[in-house]
Write a protein that holds these residues in place. Structure first.
Motif, PDB file in Angstrom:
ATOM      1  N   UNK A 106      59.348  49.285 -18.765  1.00  0.00           N
ATOM      2  CA  UNK A 106      59.306  49.083 -17.315  1.00  0.00           C
ATOM      3  C   UNK A 106      58.163  49.871 -16.672  1.00  0.00           C
ATOM      4  N   UNK A 107      57.613  50.866 -17.366  1.00  0.00           N
ATOM      5  CA  UNK A 107      56.480  51.617 -16.806  1.00  0.00           C
ATOM      6  C   UNK A 107      55.182  50.823 -16.883  1.00  0.00           C
ATOM      7  N   UNK A 115      53.695  59.395 -18.289  1.00  0.00           N
ATOM      8  CA  UNK A 115      54.632  59.017 -17.238  1.00  0.00           C
ATOM      9  C   UNK A 115      55.916  59.818 -17.429  1.00  0.00           C
ATOM     10  N   UNK A 116      56.691  59.975 -16.347  1.00  0.00           N
ATOM     11  CA  UNK A 116      57.980  60.649 -16.465  1.00  0.00           C
ATOM     12  C   UNK A 116      59.016  59.890 -15.636  1.00  0.00           C
ATOM     13  N   UNK A 117      60.181  60.495 -15.476  1.00  0.00           N
ATOM     14  CA  UNK A 117      61.292  59.816 -14.830  1.00  0.00           C
ATOM     15  C   UNK A 117      61.019  59.465 -13.367  1.00  0.00           C
ATOM     16  N   UNK A 207      67.719  58.260 -13.545  1.00  0.00           N
ATOM     17  CA  UNK A 207      66.837  57.623 -14.517  1.00  0.00           C
ATOM     18  C   UNK A 207      66.594  58.645 -15.619  1.00  0.00           C
ATOM     19  N   UNK A 208      66.841  58.266 -16.858  1.00  0.00           N
ATOM     20  CA  UNK A 208      66.669  59.163 -17.993  1.00  0.00           C
ATOM     21  C   UNK A 208      65.714  58.525 -18.997  1.00  0.00           C
ATOM     22  N   UNK A 209      64.756  59.293 -19.468  1.00  0.00           N
ATOM     23  CA  UNK A 209      63.841  58.828 -20.510  1.00  0.00           C
ATOM     24  C   UNK A 209      64.316  59.330 -21.866  1.00  0.00           C
ATOM     25  N   UNK A 256      49.831  47.451 -24.082  1.00  0.00           N
ATOM     26  CA  UNK A 256      50.117  48.492 -23.097  1.00  0.00           C
ATOM     27  C   UNK A 256      50.023  49.872 -23.740  1.00  0.00           C
ATOM     28  N   UNK A 257      49.509  50.813 -22.962  1.00  0.00           N
ATOM     29  CA  UNK A 257      49.409  52.197 -23.452  1.00  0.00           C
ATOM     30  C   UNK A 257      49.988  53.149 -22.414  1.00  0.00           C
ATOM     31  N   UNK A 258      50.848  54.031 -22.887  1.00  0.00           N
ATOM     32  CA  UNK A 258      51.436  55.069 -22.027  1.00  0.00           C
ATOM     33  C   UNK A 258      52.050  56.127 -22.932  1.00  0.00           C
ATOM     34  N   UNK A 259      52.226  57.320 -22.394  1.00  0.00           N
ATOM     35  CA  UNK A 259      52.918  58.386 -23.099  1.00  0.00           C
ATOM     36  C   UNK A 259      54.079  58.834 -22.209  1.00  0.00           C
ATOM     37  N   UNK A 260      55.274  58.719 -22.720  1.00  0.00           N
ATOM     38  CA  UNK A 260      56.471  58.936 -21.905  1.00  0.00           C
ATOM     39  C   UNK A 260      56.990  60.355 -22.096  1.00  0.00           C
TER      40      UNK A 260
END
Length: 289
Positions: A106-107, A115-117, A207-209, A256-260
């Motif tokens: 969803x990010x 990204x974070x919560x 919201x929890x990651x 897609x690229x992201x670091x959660x």
């Protein structure tokens, strides 16, 4: 006000969608004294070692639930659990908590940024858009009922039977050399323990990651698996070379690229991940085999 867990005499959780991660949670919950029952799509699938009923026959068990965990993925028309059972869940008299297994998809594409919560979702894939719609539907239902709700955004799930170790053993490993493309992961046992911790710390709507502390390129994970197995690494191919042969689903992951980041989640749950990186997770899977 959310009723405290210690004030609930009998804890009954209904799990809509007894999949890989939800089954691990159900097993753990049973060992902690919970009354658990889940659903499967078909009657034949419901015959498992854990109590299950067919998905279409869950109305009666929902009426007695104190907690509900939704693990069903959205379909073309939306979340099947919400579409079929929202009214029954609204009416469940003893309900205190709703949990929903969502996805970090969803990010959306963040260009490799962290990204974070609190990051605003920006889904681009249709299935991620559907996940966000489902998140909002369950959160709104919880607000109507004035009960707690935890949306758990899961990273790439791995565990026994579904890991880089298994892919190397059975010859299905397809390694892509994309060092700037980091994926966030979570071990199945951390999902189970984290879900239980979410219930035990439930308050309002969160919201929890659910992702470990080391977003990493796919190749690094396979390199560690090969080291543990003492076997050679299969050859890797550049992402551009692999792209034409990929399925639409695979392309959606690699586009897609992201670091959660999940530090707030760990603090909120008052626990640290059992497997803080894929290294500990893979070692545990190897030793359990």
């Amino acid at each position: 006000m959310v009723k405290r867990e210690k004030d609930i005499d009998v804890r009954r959780i209904v799990i809509l969608g007894m999949g890989y991660a939800a089954t691990a949670f159900a097993t753990l919950a049973q060992t902690r004294g919970w009354c658990t029952i889940g659903t499967k799509r078909q009657a034949a699938q419901a015959a498992t070692t854990l109590p299950c009923v067919p998905f279409d026959e869950a109305a009666d068990i929902l009426a007695a639930a104190t907690h509900i965990l939704i693990s069903t993925p959205p379909g073309a028309d939306g979340d099947p659990a919400y579409l079929r059972y929202a009214a029954a869940i609204r009416a469940a008299p003893q309900l205190h908590w709703i949990g929903y297994y969502s996805t970090t998809g969803v990010y959306g594409d963040q260009g490799g940024a962290r990204v974070d919560e609190k990051t605003t979702p920006a889904p681009a894939q249709n299935r991620s858009i559907a996940r966000l719609d489902a998140e909002n539907a369950w959160r709104n239902l919880a607000r109507e009922r004035a009960i707690a709700c935890d949306v758990m955004r899961l990273g790439g799930i791995y565990g026994p039977g579904r890991s880089a170790l298994d892919a190397l053993r059975n010859g299905t490993a397809r390694i892509i050399d994309a060092p700037d493309h980091c994926f966030s992961r979570i071990h199945r046992q951390d999902i189970a323990e984290g879900t239980l911790a979410a219930i035990e710390t439930a308050r309002d709507i969160r919201i929890l990651n659910f992702t470990d502390r080391l977003p990493s390129p796919q190749r690094d994970v396979f390199a560690e698996a090969a080291r543990l197995l003492d076997c050679p690494m299969p050859p890797a191919m550049p992402l551009a070379a692999a792209w034409p042969e990929m399925s639409e689903m695979a392309r959606s992951f690699w586009s897609e690229r992201r670091q959660v980041d999940s530090r707030w989640t760990e603090a909120s749950l008052h626990r640290r991940w059992r497997y803080p990186t894929y290294r500990e997770g893979l070692a545990a899977i190897l030793h359990d085999v």
